[in-house]
Scaffold this active site. Structure first.
Site, mmCIF file in Angstrom:
data_model
loop_
_atom_site.group_PDB
_atom_site.id
_atom_site.type_symbol
_atom_site.label_atom_id
_atom_site.label_comp_id
_atom_site.label_asym_id
_atom_site.label_seq_id
_atom_site.Cartn_x
_atom_site.Cartn_y
_atom_site.Cartn_z
ATOM 1 N N ASP A 180 29.748 51.345 38.075
ATOM 2 C CA ASP A 180 29.322 51.708 39.428
ATOM 3 C C ASP A 180 28.808 50.429 40.082
ATOM 4 O O ASP A 180 28.022 49.697 39.491
ATOM 5 C CB ASP A 180 28.197 52.745 39.330
ATOM 6 C CG ASP A 180 27.725 53.186 40.699
ATOM 7 O OD1 ASP A 180 28.455 53.958 41.338
ATOM 8 O OD2 ASP A 180 26.655 52.742 41.132
ATOM 9 N N ILE A 181 29.260 50.169 41.302
ATOM 10 C CA ILE A 181 28.799 48.963 42.006
ATOM 11 C C ILE A 181 27.519 49.319 42.763
ATOM 12 O O ILE A 181 27.536 50.225 43.598
ATOM 13 C CB ILE A 181 29.895 48.459 42.969
ATOM 14 C CG1 ILE A 181 31.160 48.070 42.190
ATOM 15 C CG2 ILE A 181 29.395 47.276 43.800
ATOM 16 C CD1 ILE A 181 30.982 46.971 41.164
ATOM 17 N N HIS A 232 38.389 38.434 54.057
ATOM 18 C CA HIS A 232 38.088 37.262 54.894
ATOM 19 C C HIS A 232 36.597 37.170 55.137
ATOM 20 O O HIS A 232 35.911 38.172 55.348
ATOM 21 C CB HIS A 232 38.909 37.246 56.188
ATOM 22 C CG HIS A 232 38.499 38.193 57.265
ATOM 23 N ND1 HIS A 232 37.520 37.919 58.186
ATOM 24 C CD2 HIS A 232 38.973 39.420 57.592
ATOM 25 C CE1 HIS A 232 37.415 38.917 59.040
ATOM 26 N NE2 HIS A 232 38.272 39.855 58.695
ATOM 27 N N ASP A 277 33.095 43.661 59.960
ATOM 28 C CA ASP A 277 34.316 42.819 59.975
ATOM 29 C C ASP A 277 33.930 41.349 59.818
ATOM 30 O O ASP A 277 33.689 40.687 60.800
ATOM 31 C CB ASP A 277 35.070 43.046 61.281
ATOM 32 C CG ASP A 277 36.365 42.260 61.337
ATOM 33 O OD1 ASP A 277 36.829 41.770 60.290
ATOM 34 O OD2 ASP A 277 36.911 42.143 62.449
ATOM 35 N N GLU A 321 40.701 33.978 59.143
ATOM 36 C CA GLU A 321 41.530 35.181 59.310
ATOM 37 C C GLU A 321 41.598 35.555 60.780
ATOM 38 O O GLU A 321 42.644 35.952 61.291
ATOM 39 C CB GLU A 321 40.939 36.365 58.507
ATOM 40 C CG GLU A 321 41.820 37.622 58.489
ATOM 41 C CD GLU A 321 41.586 38.607 59.630
ATOM 42 O OE1 GLU A 321 42.355 39.566 59.745
ATOM 43 O OE2 GLU A 321 40.645 38.405 60.423
ATOM 44 N N GLU A 322 40.461 35.412 61.452
ATOM 45 C CA GLU A 322 40.382 35.855 62.848
ATOM 46 C C GLU A 322 41.210 34.971 63.793
ATOM 47 O O GLU A 322 41.428 35.329 64.940
ATOM 48 C CB GLU A 322 38.914 35.922 63.312
ATOM 49 C CG GLU A 322 38.046 36.915 62.526
ATOM 50 C CD GLU A 322 38.371 38.380 62.785
ATOM 51 O OE1 GLU A 322 39.332 38.665 63.523
ATOM 52 O OE2 GLU A 322 37.658 39.249 62.236
ATOM 53 N N HIS A 327 34.485 43.474 66.615
ATOM 54 C CA HIS A 327 34.573 42.172 67.313
ATOM 55 C C HIS A 327 33.517 42.018 68.408
ATOM 56 O O HIS A 327 33.755 41.311 69.388
ATOM 57 C CB HIS A 327 35.987 41.933 67.859
ATOM 58 C CG HIS A 327 36.964 41.591 66.775
ATOM 59 N ND1 HIS A 327 38.279 41.251 67.001
ATOM 60 C CD2 HIS A 327 36.810 41.514 65.419
ATOM 61 C CE1 HIS A 327 38.887 40.984 65.841
ATOM 62 N NE2 HIS A 327 38.012 41.152 64.869
ATOM 63 N N ASP A 348 32.886 51.010 45.037
ATOM 64 C CA ASP A 348 33.205 51.574 43.717
ATOM 65 C C ASP A 348 34.723 51.664 43.513
ATOM 66 O O ASP A 348 35.216 51.471 42.395
ATOM 67 C CB ASP A 348 32.566 52.961 43.557
ATOM 68 C CG ASP A 348 31.043 52.878 43.462
ATOM 69 O OD1 ASP A 348 30.503 51.789 43.188
ATOM 70 O OD2 ASP A 348 30.388 53.926 43.678
HETATM 71 N N1 TRP Z 1 40.471 41.739 61.003
HETATM 72 C C1 TRP Z 1 41.445 42.714 61.479
HETATM 73 C C2 TRP Z 1 41.767 42.343 62.908
HETATM 74 O O1 TRP Z 1 40.897 41.820 63.581
HETATM 75 C C3 TRP Z 1 40.864 44.082 61.403
HETATM 76 C C4 TRP Z 1 41.897 45.111 61.391
HETATM 77 C C5 TRP Z 1 42.417 45.769 62.438
HETATM 78 C C6 TRP Z 1 42.554 45.576 60.232
HETATM 79 N N2 TRP Z 1 43.366 46.612 62.009
HETATM 80 C C7 TRP Z 1 43.465 46.516 60.668
HETATM 81 C C8 TRP Z 1 42.456 45.281 58.894
HETATM 82 C C9 TRP Z 1 44.285 47.171 59.761
HETATM 83 C C10 TRP Z 1 43.282 45.938 57.983
HETATM 84 C C11 TRP Z 1 44.186 46.867 58.437
HETATM 85 O O2 TRP Z 1 42.866 42.567 63.358
HETATM 86 ZN ZN ZN Z 2 38.694 41.505 59.754
#
Ligand code: TRP
Ligand code: ZN
Length: 319
Positions: free
Chosen positions: A45-46, A127, A139, A173-174, A289, A308
């Site tokens: 269990d986390i 990310h 996020d 990632e963004e 966002h 988990d």
């Molecule tokens: N970081 C993703 C984004 O800004 C967040 C996101 C949107 C996402 N839709 C998703 C992540 C679907 C996984 C699956 O676009």
């Molecule tokens: Zn994201």
């Protein structure tokens, strides 16, 4: 720290740990003594308190660095330092991979757990960068913290699976999946062929949560679905933008992928609220966002279940 040897048998100690598992997920109904000797170790269990403590730290980091943890900004570097220090102290072999995006230096953090078959790598990643408009706690502090705590649970339990475990925190990632794409390219075809599966966690504590499973590799998908079925929670296939997170570069390179998602700016339908609770007609994450994506923007139940589920999948898929 002293690490247990690979391939050790399930000891009495390990059985005792397995029987303490809560949440009704993976602890079998059979008494420990009825388990066949070959039974694989069960996932722990986390502790949600630990995951939330990481989120509190990430929020403090943002607050001390202009309100965000975005690519190329000091809050990103501080986030990476925080995660790396925890992993180093736990016995991981960490690597910082540097790249450039939009004229600024970015970093991926890779953590390898010593042992296992290097030709069969099970990977989990998230990310670590936020957008510049806020601290990015759902996020994607949520995925980052849960993957971190799962890695730390691997170390605490001395888990030594057949396959090799690798954890990753992606930069930029963004900006368009820049860090994960850089990593996948850097592996080359030989390195990519060694990855048995990549599991992605981006937004897993949404305040008005849904339980979405990526509809990709069937084995990975089934593993997550089984976990939630064991809790009596129905899941849906993730449809809020396939390819919008760091699993996409892996998938495009032919690596089996999967993951979990609790929703971004789509709105919860009445059918979804009927099975999951929450607010009909409201976004899964109204602070997506935005500056209000703080520690207040987390549903603890969703974060707990998804954390988990990550551990369950890592344990199941690696042995
Ligand atoms: N970081 C993703 C984004 O800004 C967040 C996101 C949107 C996402 N839709 C998703 C992540 C679907 C996984 C699956 O676009
Ligand atoms: Zn994201």
């Amino acid at each position: 720290m002293k690490l247990p040897r690979p391939g050790r048998a399930l000891t009495a100690g390990a059985v005792a740990v397995a029987t303490l598992i809560t949440g009704g997920s993976v602890a079998g109904a059979a008494p420990a003594t009825d388990r066949p000797a070959s039974t694989a170790a069960a996932a722990p269990d986390i502790p949600i308190a630990n995951v939330k403590a990481h989120l509190t730290q990430l929020q403090s980091i943002a607050a001390a660095n202009g309100g965000n943890r975005a690519h190329g900004r000091p809050g990103y570097q501080a986030s990476l330092n925080y995660v790396k220090a925890k992993l180093d102290a736990a016995g991981f072999t960490t690597t910082v991979q540097r790249f450039t995006a939009s004229g600024r230096t970015g970093y991926n953090l890779i953590a390898d757990w010593p042992g296992g078959d290097a030709n069969q790598v099970v990977m989990a990643g998230s990310h670590l960068d936020s957008v510049s408009s806020g601290p990015g706690i759902n996020d994607n502090g949520s995925g980052s913290a849960a993957v971190l705590e799962t890695a730390l649970a691997v170390a605490r339990s001395g888990h030594q699976p057949t396959k090799h475990l690798r954890f990753a925190w992606w930069g930029a990632e963004e900006l368009g999946l820049v860090g994960s794409r850089y990593y996948v390219n850097s592996l080359g075809s030989t390195g990519r062929a060694k990855i048995s599966g990549y599991l992605n966690f981006d937004m897993i504590g949404s305040p008005n949560p849904g339980y979405f499973v990526y509809d990709d590799d069937p084995t990975i998908e089934k593993t997550f679905k089984d976990y939630f079925a064991g809790l009596g929670i129905s899941t849906e296939i993730e449809t809020e933008g396939d390819g919008r997170s760091d699993h996409a570069p892996f998938k495009n390179a032919g690596v089996p992928v999967g993951g979990l998602f609790s929703g971004a700016d789509y709105r919860k339908t009445s059918a979804q609220a009927a099975k999951w609770g929450g607010t009909v007609g409201q976004p899964f994450d109204r602070c997506y966002h935005s500056s209000c994506d703080t520690t207040a923007n987390i549903n603890d139940t969703a974060l707990n279940r998804n954390s988990d589920a990550i551990a369950y999948a890592i344990w199941e898929l690696s042995q």
